[in-house]
Scaffold this motif. Sequence first.
Motif, short mmCIF file in Angstrom:
data_model
loop_
_atom_site.label_atom_id
_atom_site.label_comp_id
_atom_site.label_asym_id
_atom_site.label_seq_id
_atom_site.Cartn_x
_atom_site.Cartn_y
_atom_site.Cartn_z
N ILE A 42 0.84 -1.21 0.00
CA ILE A 42 0.00 0.00 0.00
C ILE A 42 0.87 1.25 0.00
O ILE A 42 0.59 2.23 -0.70
N ALA A 43 1.97 1.23 0.77
CA ALA A 43 2.85 2.39 0.83
C ALA A 43 3.46 2.71 -0.52
O ALA A 43 3.73 3.87 -0.84
N GLY A 44 3.67 1.70 -1.37
CA GLY A 44 4.27 1.92 -2.68
C GLY A 44 3.42 2.77 -3.60
O GLY A 44 3.93 3.28 -4.60
N GLY A 45 2.14 2.96 -3.27
CA GLY A 45 1.28 3.79 -4.10
C GLY A 45 1.74 5.23 -4.20
O GLY A 45 1.57 5.88 -5.23
N CYS A 46 2.35 5.75 -3.12
CA CYS A 46 2.79 7.15 -3.12
C CYS A 46 3.93 7.40 -4.10
O CYS A 46 3.80 8.23 -4.99
N PRO A 47 5.08 6.72 -3.97
CA PRO A 47 6.14 6.96 -4.96
C PRO A 47 5.71 6.59 -6.38
O PRO A 47 6.15 7.23 -7.34
N GLY A 48 4.82 5.61 -6.50
CA GLY A 48 4.31 5.28 -7.83
C GLY A 48 3.55 6.43 -8.45
O GLY A 48 3.73 6.77 -9.62
N GLY A 49 2.67 7.07 -7.64
CA GLY A 49 1.92 8.21 -8.14
C GLY A 49 2.81 9.38 -8.51
O GLY A 49 2.60 10.07 -9.51
N LEU A 50 3.87 9.62 -7.71
CA LEU A 50 4.77 10.74 -7.98
C LEU A 50 5.66 10.47 -9.19
O LEU A 50 6.06 11.40 -9.89
N LEU A 51 5.97 9.21 -9.46
CA LEU A 51 6.79 8.87 -10.62
C LEU A 51 6.02 8.98 -11.94
O LEU A 51 6.64 9.11 -13.00
N THR A 52 4.70 8.95 -11.85
CA THR A 52 3.89 8.89 -13.06
C THR A 52 4.13 10.08 -13.98
O THR A 52 4.27 9.93 -15.20
N LYS A 53 4.19 11.28 -13.41
CA LYS A 53 4.36 12.47 -14.24
C LYS A 53 5.65 12.41 -15.04
O LYS A 53 5.68 12.74 -16.23
N ILE A 54 6.72 11.96 -14.39
CA ILE A 54 8.02 11.87 -15.07
C ILE A 54 7.94 10.87 -16.22
O ILE A 54 8.42 11.13 -17.33
N LEU A 55 7.33 9.72 -15.96
CA LEU A 55 7.24 8.68 -16.99
C LEU A 55 6.32 9.08 -18.14
O LEU A 55 6.61 8.80 -19.31
N VAL A 56 5.18 9.72 -17.80
CA VAL A 56 4.23 10.11 -18.84
C VAL A 56 4.85 11.12 -19.79
O VAL A 56 4.61 11.09 -21.00
N LYS A 57 5.66 12.03 -19.28
CA LYS A 57 6.31 13.02 -20.14
C LYS A 57 7.23 12.36 -21.17
O LYS A 57 7.39 12.87 -22.28
N ARG A 58 7.80 11.23 -20.80
CA ARG A 58 8.75 10.56 -21.69
C ARG A 58 8.11 9.46 -22.53
O ARG A 58 8.53 9.21 -23.66
N LEU A 59 7.11 8.80 -21.96
CA LEU A 59 6.55 7.63 -22.64
C LEU A 59 5.10 7.79 -23.08
O LEU A 59 4.64 7.04 -23.94
N GLY A 60 4.37 8.75 -22.50
CA GLY A 60 2.94 8.86 -22.74
C GLY A 60 2.17 7.99 -21.77
O GLY A 60 2.72 7.09 -21.12
N LEU A 61 0.86 8.22 -21.66
CA LEU A 61 0.04 7.51 -20.69
C LEU A 61 0.04 6.00 -20.91
O LEU A 61 0.26 5.22 -19.99
N LYS A 62 -0.23 5.60 -22.15
CA LYS A 62 -0.39 4.17 -22.42
C LYS A 62 0.89 3.40 -22.15
O LYS A 62 0.87 2.36 -21.47
N TRP A 63 2.02 3.88 -22.63
CA TRP A 63 3.28 3.15 -22.46
C TRP A 63 3.79 3.20 -21.03
O TRP A 63 4.50 2.29 -20.59
N THR A 64 3.43 4.24 -20.30
CA THR A 64 3.72 4.26 -18.87
C THR A 64 3.01 3.12 -18.17
O THR A 64 3.58 2.42 -17.33
N GLY A 65 1.74 2.91 -18.54
CA GLY A 65 0.99 1.79 -17.98
C GLY A 65 1.57 0.45 -18.38
O GLY A 65 1.58 -0.49 -17.57
N VAL A 66 2.07 0.34 -19.60
CA VAL A 66 2.67 -0.93 -20.05
C VAL A 66 3.92 -1.26 -19.23
O VAL A 66 4.14 -2.41 -18.84
N VAL A 67 4.73 -0.25 -18.96
CA VAL A 67 5.92 -0.46 -18.13
C VAL A 67 5.52 -0.97 -16.75
O VAL A 67 6.11 -1.91 -16.21
N ALA A 68 4.49 -0.34 -16.16
CA ALA A 68 4.00 -0.77 -14.85
C ALA A 68 3.48 -2.21 -14.91
O ALA A 68 3.68 -2.99 -13.97
#
Length: 486
Positions: A42-68
Amino acid sequence: MAPLSFLWIFGNLSAYMDSYFRFSCYPKCADCDTQWMLALYIAGGCPGGLLTKILVKRLGLKWTGVVAMVICGLSMLGSAWILQHSIAWTVVLYSVFYGVAVGINFSVSYQLVGGWAPENFALFTATVTGFPTTLSIIQNQIITAYVNPDNLKADAFVGHRTYFSQPEILNRVPMTVIMYGAMTFGLQLVGYILIINPPQVSSDDSISRNSDGSHSRNLMRVKDISCILRSNDNSNEETNIVKSYGSSNENARTSVSKNSHYGPSDIKQDEMSTTTCAETGPATKYQSENATKSWEPAEIIKTPVFYVLLLFGMSILYGLILKSNYYKQFALLYINDDKYLTLVGTLIPIVSTVSRIIFGACLDKELLSIKDAVVLSLSLHIIFCTFWFFAPQVNAILYLILVLCLAVVQSVFYLIMPTAAHRIFGPLHFSNNYGLLLSINILVGVGTPGLFGPILDVLGWFWLFTSVSITSLVTLVFVIFTNFNI
């Protein structure tokens, strides 16, 4: 969102995993407490949420989800092997990798909802988070049917806990983890194949700078969007501003209706953030009246409502982790029927999903405000946790009812937090603001394993459940005296 089902299958799975650790690989693998597994997931949700913006800028929404998705699959499959050697490394896979990847999935999914249906954000968020809850119904049945097909009874008692020591149960545990990992990975793969990016990408992740130094919103795949600006003198005159966009490399071109008293130079960034069509689509009535500003992360940490939402998350998560960890283990002291308690775990996601959708519809139709939903859930949480200890001693049916009532109350956590981030603080910085709200996951995830054991060993089950009621009561007082309309 399929990996989120882990939260609802863990209470069932952990009864078998704890028995496996106790009787199959002990003492070589006993280098950690299994309570850390769900808490740090459950605690991992916080750093995961904060990392999303960085990943989306580089990969886009869909490919960020694929990496996850790939991280989730590898973590779960790897844990099936490593749990035979170390509890600590199993916890690392579930928390540092699996939990963070699920946090990224949260943020990606909510942004997709915000892009496709901002006017029904609460309702569709409820359905998105309701899917993995419903999925766990099938998964719980598969787990028990495979691990304990003969409904063998827990036959080992150690302190306040019960365990299965039968080899036919213990030998099946690693394969059960593989089965669960394969199911979630397969469903995610189908999901990401079907996903189409929304016609508008939140400017949280898509603000670009023009050659003249001014900011423009580079909204992908949008040809014509009509926005309505109110005049500064609060008159009834409305002005339609049509934004036409070319390719992704072109700057936005803005044309203003001839009837407007606004000129192009009058349309500044701050004014654009107060339009009735937000970055993720047309604004709801709630957004247009109450969320005229998108708050930056540095601003929301100065507001009382931010800390009250953190307290709310702490209180609900504290009870949620306790229920997920121990609803089955505690009940086995009085209800020695494994399949019946699996049925309890199966009904929890059904009730949780339905109640979350109802709450989401009520929020969208403004039958309930966010504060109303928080007050209601905390009040009921206090009542149900107070009687938690007594229910299984009275009757197995009463225990079923109480656990399902707890599921109703706790289900709103995964609805209230993203909806509050979107509506109270605005959609412009959603991923960062939502990530900050999920910081409570770290505090609760790190703190609860160190609390559950000592309270249970020293004070017993009654005071363990009562501690949840006390925490919720203190939070309720703060909520009542806090203004949510910032």
